[in-house]
Design a protein around this motif. Structure first.
Motif, PDB file in Angstrom:
ATOM      1  N   UNK A 190      87.242  43.418 -22.389  1.00 52.44           N
ATOM      2  CA  UNK A 190      86.586  43.796 -21.160  1.00 52.44           C
ATOM      3  C   UNK A 190      86.218  42.334 -20.225  1.00 52.44           C
ATOM      4  N   UNK A 191      86.680  42.456 -18.911  1.00 49.99           N
ATOM      5  CA  UNK A 191      86.092  41.142 -18.032  1.00 49.99           C
ATOM      6  C   UNK A 191      84.565  41.486 -17.822  1.00 49.99           C
ATOM      7  N   UNK A 192      84.090  40.488 -17.423  1.00 49.70           N
ATOM      8  CA  UNK A 192      82.616  40.413 -17.110  1.00 49.70           C
ATOM      9  C   UNK A 192      82.417  40.021 -15.725  1.00 49.70           C
ATOM     10  N   UNK A 193      81.585  40.761 -14.839  1.00 45.91           N
ATOM     11  CA  UNK A 193      81.057  40.551 -13.364  1.00 45.91           C
ATOM     12  C   UNK A 193      80.120  39.593 -13.649  1.00 45.91           C
ATOM     13  N   UNK A 194      80.052  38.322 -12.858  1.00 43.86           N
ATOM     14  CA  UNK A 194      78.897  37.716 -12.672  1.00 43.86           C
ATOM     15  C   UNK A 194      78.561  37.344 -11.261  1.00 43.86           C
ATOM     16  N   UNK A 195      77.692  36.578 -10.851  1.00 38.70           N
ATOM     17  CA  UNK A 195      77.166  36.518  -9.287  1.00 38.70           C
ATOM     18  C   UNK A 195      75.878  36.234  -9.213  1.00 38.70           C
ATOM     19  N   UNK A 196      74.849  36.177 -10.390  1.00 33.55           N
ATOM     20  CA  UNK A 196      73.354  36.173 -10.210  1.00 33.55           C
ATOM     21  C   UNK A 196      72.823  37.321  -9.515  1.00 33.55           C
ATOM     22  N   UNK A 197      71.907  36.781  -8.419  1.00 37.53           N
ATOM     23  CA  UNK A 197      71.256  37.929  -7.785  1.00 37.53           C
ATOM     24  C   UNK A 197      71.666  37.829  -6.206  1.00 37.53           C
ATOM     25  N   UNK A 198      73.151  37.661  -6.181  1.00 44.36           N
ATOM     26  CA  UNK A 198      73.600  37.404  -4.757  1.00 44.36           C
ATOM     27  C   UNK A 198      74.584  38.708  -4.486  1.00 44.36           C
ATOM     28  N   UNK A 199      74.225  39.459  -3.493  1.00 42.32           N
ATOM     29  CA  UNK A 199      75.148  40.510  -2.967  1.00 42.32           C
ATOM     30  C   UNK A 199      76.567  40.251  -2.794  1.00 42.32           C
ATOM     31  N   UNK A 200      76.937  39.261  -2.356  1.00 42.94           N
ATOM     32  CA  UNK A 200      78.207  38.770  -1.865  1.00 42.94           C
ATOM     33  C   UNK A 200      78.950  38.133  -2.962  1.00 42.94           C
ATOM     34  N   UNK A 201      78.423  37.672  -3.957  1.00 42.25           N
ATOM     35  CA  UNK A 201      78.937  37.085  -4.943  1.00 42.25           C
ATOM     36  C   UNK A 201      79.385  38.232  -6.074  1.00 42.25           C
ATOM     37  N   UNK A 202      78.288  39.187  -6.041  1.00 38.55           N
ATOM     38  CA  UNK A 202      78.391  40.066  -6.985  1.00 38.55           C
ATOM     39  C   UNK A 202      79.656  41.358  -6.459  1.00 38.55           C
ATOM     40  N   UNK A 203      79.543  41.398  -5.124  1.00 40.27           N
ATOM     41  CA  UNK A 203      80.742  42.116  -4.709  1.00 40.27           C
ATOM     42  C   UNK A 203      82.298  41.514  -4.744  1.00 40.27           C
ATOM     43  N   UNK A 204      82.033  39.858  -4.700  1.00 43.01           N
ATOM     44  CA  UNK A 204      83.294  39.400  -4.793  1.00 43.01           C
ATOM     45  C   UNK A 204      83.746  39.507  -6.465  1.00 43.01           C
ATOM     46  N   UNK A 205      82.818  39.178  -7.166  1.00 45.07           N
ATOM     47  CA  UNK A 205      83.246  39.319  -8.514  1.00 45.07           C
ATOM     48  C   UNK A 205      83.860  40.569  -9.047  1.00 45.07           C
ATOM     49  N   UNK A 206      83.152  41.685  -8.571  1.00 47.86           N
ATOM     50  CA  UNK A 206      83.518  43.042  -9.147  1.00 47.86           C
ATOM     51  C   UNK A 206      84.821  43.202  -8.799  1.00 47.86           C
ATOM     52  N   UNK A 207      85.200  42.838  -7.346  1.00 47.14           N
ATOM     53  CA  UNK A 207      86.667  43.145  -6.772  1.00 47.14           C
ATOM     54  C   UNK A 207      87.681  42.560  -7.638  1.00 47.14           C
ATOM     55  N   UNK A 208      87.261  40.814  -7.954  1.00 49.75           N
ATOM     56  CA  UNK A 208      88.272  40.298  -8.760  1.00 49.75           C
ATOM     57  C   UNK A 208      88.351  40.982 -10.264  1.00 49.75           C
ATOM     58  N   UNK A 209      87.188  41.260 -10.623  1.00 48.83           N
ATOM     59  CA  UNK A 209      87.414  41.863 -12.313  1.00 48.83           C
ATOM     60  C   UNK A 209      88.085  43.207 -12.225  1.00 48.83           C
ATOM     61  N   UNK A 210      87.819  43.784 -11.298  1.00 58.20           N
ATOM     62  CA  UNK A 210      88.560  45.318 -11.027  1.00 58.20           C
ATOM     63  C   UNK A 210      90.223  45.302 -10.914  1.00 58.20           C
ATOM     64  N   UNK A 211      90.654  44.145 -10.202  1.00 55.82           N
ATOM     65  CA  UNK A 211      91.890  43.727  -9.978  1.00 55.82           C
ATOM     66  C   UNK A 211      92.800  43.835 -11.125  1.00 55.82           C
ATOM     67  N   UNK A 212      92.204  43.317 -12.347  1.00 53.68           N
ATOM     68  CA  UNK A 212      92.913  43.144 -13.643  1.00 53.68           C
ATOM     69  C   UNK A 212      93.190  44.461 -14.393  1.00 53.68           C
ATOM     70  N   UNK A 213      92.528  45.451 -13.652  1.00 59.19           N
ATOM     71  CA  UNK A 213      92.830  46.873 -14.353  1.00 59.19           C
ATOM     72  C   UNK A 213      92.871  47.045 -15.798  1.00 59.19           C
TER      73      UNK A 213
END
Length: 376
Positions: A190-213
Motif C-alpha cells: 500500500x502506498x501512503x498519501x501525505x501532504x499535512x493539512x494542505x488541500x493542494x498537497x493532499x490532492x497532488x499526493x492522492x493523484x500520485x499515489x493512485x497512479x500506481x494502481x
C-alpha cells in the motif's frame, strides 16, 4: 489480495466491502488492533479471535526489527508462525517512528538514519530495506516507507516531505515488484498519501499515489496534532481522488467519533493504540459515553460497564469492581479495560456496516456521535 466493494450508502460516502487475503477475509469497515511487538498488549489471541472477533491485527516494522530481530522471525517462519496469529496481518513501515522519534533520527535522500530507543545503536531504513524487512516479517499487507510531517508543518516543509515520500515510494514499489514473498503466501503493498493539512498537497499526493494502481491505498500524517476538522477535510479531499474500487486505510486514527466520521467520508480500514492504551489507564469507551473508571462515582455502581452489551466482559464485571481493580493497581484492570475497548471498537465498525447496508447509517452515526462524546 482482492477487494470487493459490496455497498455504498446513499446519504454519505460510507462503504461496505470485503478484503480477501491468503490468511482470511476481512469485512470492511474494519478496525485493526495494534500489535506493536507482535502482541496486542495484555490481550490473548484467543480473546481477540473468539470473543472480540478481530479479523486482522498490526505489527510494527521498527519495533520488530529491533526486537526480537529479523533472524529470529525468519527462523520461526515469519510473524504468523512466531506469534501464532493465523489471520491476516498488516505491518507499518516504520515511517511513523521516523516522525515520533525525530530527536533520534536524521533524514536524507537515501533513507532515515536513527538510533535505537533500546540501546542507542545506529540503523538505516531505506525504501528498499523496509520492503525486505516486511517480507521477512511476512505480513499480508505491507506499507510504503514515508515521512510523516508534523501537524503544524508549514507548506514548504509539508511539500518537501511529500515529495520525499513520493520519491521513496517509487523506489519501494520497484523493489517490491522485483522481490517475492518468503513463506508461500502473497503480500500486497500500500502506498501512503501525505501532504499535512494542505488541500493542494493532499490532492497532488492522492493523484500520485493512485497512479500506481496498487491493490489498496493508505492515508497517513493525520491525527498528529491538527484539529479534527482539518483531518476530516483532508480525508474528504483525498477520497475524492483515490479509486473507489480499492480499500482506503486511514493510519493511526482514532477515537470512536473519529472513526464514524471517517467511515462517512469513505474510509474502510483503521488502526489505533487508543483502545488498549486508554484501557490500561482506566478510560473506557461505551455506547453511552466515556468512562473514567478511577472516578469515585463508580465506587458503589454495580451496573455493567456498557448497558448495550458491546463487550463480552460486561456480563462479568461491574463498574464498582473494575474501579476497585484500577484503584488497587491490579494488572487485571488494564486487561479488562483493553478487552472492553477493543470489543467496543470492533462492535462499532460492525454496527456501522449493518447500518450502511440497512440504509440508515447517516442517522445512526449522528446519534452515536452525540452519545459517545459525553463524559459520564
Amino acid at each position: 489480495m482482492d477487494f470487493e466493494l459490496q455497498h455504498t450508502d446513499t446519504k454519505s460516502k460510507a462503504r461496505v466491502g470485503k478484503i480477501t487475503t491468503d490468511h482470511g477475509e476481512i469485512e470492511t469497515p474494519i478496525f485493526m488492533p495494534v500489535g506493536t511487538v507482535g502482541s496486542v498488549k495484555g490481550v490473548h489471541f484467543n480473546d481477540l479471535k473468539n470473543d472480540i472477533e478481530a479479523q486482522i491485527i498490526l505489527g510494527n516494522t521498527y519495533h520488530l526489527y529491533l526486537r526480537p530481530g529479523l533472524d529470529i522471525i525468519e527462523k520461526a517462519g515469519g510473524l504468523h508462525k512466531f506469534n501464532g496469529w493465523d489471520k491476516p496481518l498488516l505491518t507499518d513501515s516504520g515511517g511513523y517512528q521516523v516522525f515520533s522519534l525525530s530527536a533520534n533520527r536524521k533524514l536524507k535522500e537515501e533513507g532515515a538514519i536513527f538510533r535505537s530507543h533500546i540501546d542507542g545503536s545506529k540503523h538505516l531504513f531505506t525504501p528498499e530495506n523496509v520492503v525486505d524487512i516486511q517480507r521477512i516479517i511476512g505480513a499480508d499487507i505491507i506499507m510504503a516507507f514515508d515521512e510523516c510531517a508534523p501537524g503544524d508543518a508549514d507548506h514548504k516543509y509539508a511539500k518537501n516531505s511529500m515529495e520525499l515520500t513520493h520519491r521513496w515510494l517509487q523506489r519501494g514499489i520497484s523493489h517490491f515488484d522485483a522481490t517475492e514473498p518468503k513463506y508461500g503466501h502473497s503480500q500486497t503493498f500500500f502506498p501512503i498519501v501525505q501532504g499535512a493539512g494542505f488541500r493542494d498537497l493532499r490532492k497532488q499526493s492522492a493523484e500520485y499515489i493512485a497512479s500506481f494502481e496498487r491493490e489498496g491505498n493508505a492515508i497517513g500524517g493525520l491525527a498528529v496534532g491538527e484539529p479534527a476538522e482539518v483531518m476530516y477535510e483532508m480525508i474528504e479531499v483525498v477520497n475524492e481522488v483515490l479509486p473507489e474500487d480499492k480499500p482506503r486505510y486511514l493510519m493511526g486514527v482514532g477515537t470512536p467519533v473519529n472513526i464514524l466520521e471517517a467511515i462517512s467520508l469513505g474510509v474502510d480500514m483503521f488502526d489505533c493504540v487508543m483502545p488498549t492504551r486508554n484501557g490500561r489507564n482506566g478510560m473506557l469507551f461505551t455506547s453511552r459515553g466515556i468512562l473514567n473508571m478511577k472516578n469515585v462515582k463508580w465506587k458503589d455502581d454495580f451496573s455493567p460497564i456498557d448497558p448495550e452489551g458491546t463487550s463480552f466482559v460486561d456480563h462479568t464485571y461491574t463498574k464498582a469492581y473494575l474501579r476497585h481493580l484500577y484503584v488497587s493497581k491490579e494488572l487485571l484492570a488494564g486487561q479488562i479495560g483493553s478487552l472492553h475497548n477493543l470489543a467496543f471498537y470492533l462492535w462499532l465498525v460492525k454496527e456501522a456496516r449493518k447500518h450502511i447496508i440497512a440504509g440508515d447509517f447517516a442517522t445512526w452515526k449522528d446519534q452515536m456521535v452525540k452519545q459517545m462524546s459525553v463524559r459520564l
